[in-house]
Write an enzyme that holds these catalytic residues in place. Structure first.
Site, mmCIF file in Angstrom:
data_model
loop_
_atom_site.group_PDB
_atom_site.id
_atom_site.type_symbol
_atom_site.label_atom_id
_atom_site.label_comp_id
_atom_site.label_asym_id
_atom_site.label_seq_id
_atom_site.Cartn_x
_atom_site.Cartn_y
_atom_site.Cartn_z
ATOM 1 N N ASP A 1 56.623 35.215 91.763
ATOM 2 C CA ASP A 1 56.025 36.209 92.633
ATOM 3 C C ASP A 1 56.435 35.860 94.061
ATOM 4 O O ASP A 1 56.928 34.758 94.331
ATOM 5 C CB ASP A 1 54.495 36.225 92.452
ATOM 6 C CG ASP A 1 53.915 37.563 92.869
ATOM 7 O OD1 ASP A 1 52.836 37.926 92.379
ATOM 8 O OD2 ASP A 1 54.578 38.254 93.671
HETATM 9 C C1 GLC Z 1 53.689 40.954 95.433
HETATM 10 C C2 GLC Z 1 52.880 41.080 94.157
HETATM 11 C C3 GLC Z 1 53.717 41.383 92.937
HETATM 12 C C4 GLC Z 1 54.921 42.223 93.325
HETATM 13 C C5 GLC Z 1 55.793 41.332 94.188
HETATM 14 C C6 GLC Z 1 57.112 42.025 94.575
HETATM 15 O O1 GLC Z 1 53.230 39.873 96.180
HETATM 16 O O2 GLC Z 1 52.032 39.998 93.820
HETATM 17 O O3 GLC Z 1 52.859 42.059 92.000
HETATM 18 O O4 GLC Z 1 55.622 42.626 92.164
HETATM 19 O O5 GLC Z 1 55.094 40.897 95.360
HETATM 20 O O6 GLC Z 1 56.910 43.008 95.506
#
Ligand code: GLC
Length: 728
Positions: free
Chosen positions: A288
């Protein structure tokens, strides 16, 4: 169609320098070209480390524009991007990678296609209230067609985090509190996104998230810790991710949170023992945002080098936007701290997905012509309307005030009635506000007789001429989604003030809720004549609402997350245990002094403009399966879809079991007076649980099987496991 790319992967690995290998692990987010020339992740860390203020961070984020470090692509030092959503840019960058880098390895473009791309469907929590796997798959297919037309190869979806705490803003992004619903929702989305041929130009890889149990953050506070028994983790939180892997999901995103003290991004048990060895997952993992570097903040990694080592060892293949791998891995591999085999393992997983997506064989999968023909197709607008119709829950309808007669004079209040952009909810990044239909737009289109008094400045006057008052209220979409936890989920004072003033006029009041989580709305429960839970219904929000208000559509949706009376009840969910002192009958029972024991609206609840009658439940055992049959009849005078539900209570096992668990459901269409027989076959295996020593056990006690229209269904049959020939 499973092609083995191992030879092509091995051949490529042999040619790659260590810089090129590390380049494949690097996913860049929106880069911040402002004064700092750093990535989103680096900027986030500078704020965490106090090097810049929150105001400076916000200012820089507002100046974010996409200057993708094209030189890094030429050097083979970027493998993927997150957040680019147009075919012209994607094809331009892809051309640089293919023609100007030494090995010409294609880039992988990821994006958060959570509930549609340009056409926006209801937020996942809303769409889950349709209890309709076929719909869930169709909307995912449409989203994939639009997203791949824009050049996207992977979506960071579905989110299948079981969520039972309405204080958590991200409850909006999944299928609510139930294990079976999240599993079936996730499987439908994976199939819709990927189809049977991932290399097809309109297929995109599903990246299931957030692995694992992010929905159980303590106190509903985002990014907080997760701490639970292994029994609970295996019985109530892991199954939806496992179902998605079994359905073929090709990517997994480890969650920000820890599980019992070990952050998911450094959790070898989770990412190797469970995901790779037990579940046989051979796709790729992507962290993440910034999560690799956050192992330092978690306090398990002394520094970024340690963070890189832990994440690589645990099995985080791609580093989203923290650039920790970029800064630290080369030194760690060349000095032998990390064996190069681990680096090769991560690169191979990523290359495998790029091969499966067909990026090596046909890297240009779209162009601006396909993009303009596909986005916001009329067919997808119609699908968005169907999804919204099936997602809006009728919570109250006192005296059948709804549906309204065509010539009803209306007075409409609340700013959300007119704010198109608010109808999309969180994570609708590629949507365009003016392509959404607000409630006011739809009232205009159908020629309704209404006046609109957004702020309620002249309630008495506005109400005087009206037959029915409609109040739109709830929360702004910015109060929902990531980093949007709320410690108080009551309605806002201003909204309640307007509501009570409307009540004083003596006219019927219909409340329309726009929100991304269950809210504590006892005032509406007690005082409104009707309540529609609209959530954030997406592009065709207003159209669906007006069709339901005037009875062109009979509402069928049912709640997939419990509504509390008060915030203090959170987390509140139906699959709770009985305790030794159930109920509120005695002083000394498990309850609160100041709040009812029961929820405001229970799981599986939703009204219709007609009524259904259940009868003749019959349960029989067939080997390792339980067969449940029953009759259902539409006893009203309006056709409708009823979502029949089957719950099982398992008593007298080695560990306490929930008072009820959803084990089957089905939407049934019934014309007035029509009756149907419905049957479920429920494998006994679905009733498995874990004993104290973590051995999987089949039920051997007594089962109570309930069938009905929500979790409080009264009708049941008992089945003694002792009578069944249960195969151990
Ligand atoms: C964010 C979220 C995740 C998302 C990622 C990419 O922090 O936690 O769900 O897919 O970043 O944007």
């Amino acid at each position: 169609m499973n092609i083995d790319y191992s030879d092509r992967i091995a051949a490529l690995l042999k040619e790659m320098t260590i810089d090129e290998k590390i380049g494949q692990l690097r996913q860049c987010g929106p880069s911040i070209a402002g004064a700092f020339e750093v990535s989103f992740g680096e900027l986030l860390n500078m704020m965490f480390d106090g090097k810049i203020s929150k105001e400076e961070f916000d200012r820089l984020m507002s100046t974010a524009h996409q200057d993708y470090r094209e030189e890094d692509i030429r050097r083979g030092e970027i493998g993927s991007f997150n957040g680019i959503g147009d075919s012209a840019t994607i094809n331009r960058l892809q051309k640089i990678a293919l023609e100007e880098s030494r090995l010409g390895i294609p880039l992988l473009f990821g994006y958060d296609v959570i509930h549609g791309f340009r056409t926006t469907f209801p937020i996942p929590l809303a769409e889950s209230c349709a209890w309709d796997p076929d719909l869930w798959q169709r909307t995912a297919r449409a989203a994939a067609d639009e997203a791949t037309a824009a050049g996207i190869h992977m979506t960071f979806a579905p989110m299948t985090d079981v969520a039972r705490d309405a204080r958590w803003g991200r409850i909006c992004e999944g299928a609510g509190e139930d294990v079976l619903l999240n599993s079936m929702y996730g499987v439908a989305k994976v199939k819709g996104f990927q189809t049977e041929d991932l290399s097809a130009p309109d297929a995109m890889a599903a990246c299931i998230k957030h692995f694992a149990a992010y929905g159980a953050v303590e106190a509903g506070k985002d990014y907080n810790r997760v701490d639970m028994s292994m029994q609970k983790l295996h019985e109530e939180y892991l199954p939806p991710y496992k179902a998605c892997i079994e359905a073929g999901a090709r990517a997994v995103m480890p969650a920000f949170n820890d599980i019992n003290g070990v952050p998911c991004s450094a959790n070898t048990w989770l990412l190797q023992d469970v995901l790779r060895k037990e579940w046989k997952f051979d796709g790729m993992t992507v962290s993440d945002a910034n999560a690799v570097r956050e192992l330092v903040s978690h306090g398990v990694a002394e520094n970024e080098a340690e963070a890189a080592k832990m994440a690589m060892t645990a099995g985080v293949d791609m580093d989203m936007s923290s650039d920790t791998y970029r800064r630290e891995l080369k030194k760690l591999v060349t000095n032998g701290t990390i064996p190069e085999e681990l680096l090769d393992r991560a690169v191979a997983n990523i290359l495998r997905i790029k091969f499966e997506l067909g990026l090596f064989d046909h890297p240009y999968q779209t162009d601006e012509d396909r993009e303009s023909r596909t986005l916001m197709k009329e067919e997808y607008r119609r699908l968005a309307l169907e999804a919204a119709q099936k997602s809006i829950v009728l919570l109250k309808n006192e005296g059948g005030i709804l549906p309204l007669k065509k010539n009803t004079k209306l007075a409409v209040f609340g700013k959300l009635a007119k704010e198109r952009g608010q109808m999309t909810g969180a994570w609708a990044i590629a949507s365009k506000d003016d392509e959404c239909v607000s409630l006011i737009d739809a009232l205009d289109s159908c020629g309704a007789d209404y006046i609109y008094d957004a702020a309620g400045d002249s309630i008495e006057k506005s109400a005087e001429a009206a037959d029915v008052l409609i109040l739109t209220l709830g929360e702004n979409k910015e109060e929902s989604g990531e980093a949007a936890s709320r410690a108080d989920i009551r309605l806002k004072k201003d909204d309640l003030d307007i509501f009570f003033r409307l009540k004083q006029t003596g006219k019927p009041v219909v409340a329309v809720l726009f929100n991304g989580r269950p809210l504590a709305v006892p005032e509406l429960h007690d005082g409104a004549d009707a309540i529609l839970e609209a959530w954030y219904p997406g592009t065709e929000a207003g159209t669906a609402l007006v069709q339901i208000l005037f009875g062109k559509v009979n509402p069928s949706a049912k709640l997939t997350a419990t509504f509390p009376y008060s915030t203090g009840q959170c987390p509140i969910y139906y699959a709770h245990i009985n305790t030794g002192r159930p109920g509120a009958h005695s002083k000394y029972s498990s309850k609160y002094l100041d709040t009812p024991l029961d929820p405001l609206y229970c799981f599986g609840y939703g009204l219709s403009y007609t009524e259904y009658e259940y009868s003749n439940i019959n349960v029989s055992a067939f080997g390792d399966e339980i067969q449940v049959t029953f009759q259902i009849r539409n006893i009203g005078n309006t056709a409708g879809d009823e979502i029949t539900q089957c719950y099982i209570q398992d008593t007298a096992e080695e560990r306490i079991r929930p008072v009820r668990q959803l084990k089957a459901f089905r939407r049934v269409h019934l014309e007035p007076g029509e009756s149907k027989t419905v049957g479920y076959m429920i494998p006994l295996n679905d009733m498995m649980y874990y004993d104290w020593q973590m051995n999987r056990k089949l039920p051997c006690g007594n089962l109570k099987i309930y069938v009905g229209s929500d979790v409080n269904a009264p009708m049941y049959c008992e089945l003694s496991m002792k009578e069944m020939k249960v195969h151990k």
